[in-house]
Design a protein around this motif. Structure first.
Motif, PDB file in Angstrom:
ATOM      1  N   VAL A   5       0.692  -1.158  -0.076  1.00 28.44           N
ATOM      2  CA  VAL A   5      -0.077  -0.003   0.031  1.00 28.44           C
ATOM      3  C   VAL A   5       1.047   1.220  -0.001  1.00 28.44           C
ATOM      4  O   VAL A   5       1.826   1.360   0.825  1.00 28.44           O
ATOM      5  N   PHE A   6       0.608   2.122  -0.872  1.00 33.36           N
ATOM      6  CA  PHE A   6       1.394   3.416  -0.987  1.00 33.36           C
ATOM      7  C   PHE A   6       0.441   4.689  -0.868  1.00 33.36           C
ATOM      8  O   PHE A   6      -0.833   4.494  -1.147  1.00 33.36           O
ATOM      9  N   GLU A   7       0.875   5.350  -0.021  1.00 35.27           N
ATOM     10  CA  GLU A   7       0.104   6.744   0.265  1.00 35.27           C
ATOM     11  C   GLU A   7       0.528   7.817  -1.166  1.00 35.27           C
ATOM     12  O   GLU A   7       1.329   8.121  -1.304  1.00 35.27           O
ATOM     13  N   VAL A   8      -0.920   7.994  -1.574  1.00 32.56           N
ATOM     14  CA  VAL A   8      -0.867   8.761  -2.750  1.00 32.56           C
ATOM     15  C   VAL A   8      -0.139  10.295  -2.610  1.00 32.56           C
ATOM     16  O   VAL A   8       0.647  10.711  -3.493  1.00 32.56           O
ATOM     17  N   SER A   9      -0.344  10.774  -1.299  1.00 36.44           N
ATOM     18  CA  SER A   9       0.219  12.023  -1.081  1.00 36.44           C
ATOM     19  C   SER A   9       1.768  11.974  -1.015  1.00 36.44           C
ATOM     20  O   SER A   9       2.473  13.064  -1.123  1.00 36.44           O
ATOM     21  N   ASN A  10       2.362  10.852  -0.806  1.00 33.23           N
ATOM     22  CA  ASN A  10       3.694  10.679  -0.776  1.00 33.23           C
ATOM     23  C   ASN A  10       4.304  10.405  -2.209  1.00 33.23           C
ATOM     24  O   ASN A  10       5.605  10.410  -2.196  1.00 33.23           O
TER      25      ASN A  10
END
Length: 64
Positions: A5-10
């Motif tokens: 899972v990747f944080e889109v804001s990052n």
């Protein structure tokens, strides 16, 4: 298969990275080719981690 899972804001796309570094999109491709940034692919889209782009910006500011 493992789920990541990747944080889109990052993450930033190549256009946003170019804006942050004040360079062209082609320059982003050149930096990637030289190993200066590592893109990740999600589906058919490629992104860069915002932290990596900002770190590169700070290094470039110091003349490295």
């Amino acid at each position: 298969m493992a789920k990541v899972v990747f944080e889109v804001s990052n993450m930033v796309n190549f256009s946003e990275a170019a804006r942050l570094l004040e360079v062209s999109r082609q320059a982003i491709y050149d930096i990637i080719a030289r190993g200066g940034l590592r893109p990740i692919t999600i589906g058919r889209y490629r992104f860069l981690f915002r932290e990596d782009v900002l770190k590169l910006k700070a290094e470039r500011g110091r003349g490295e």
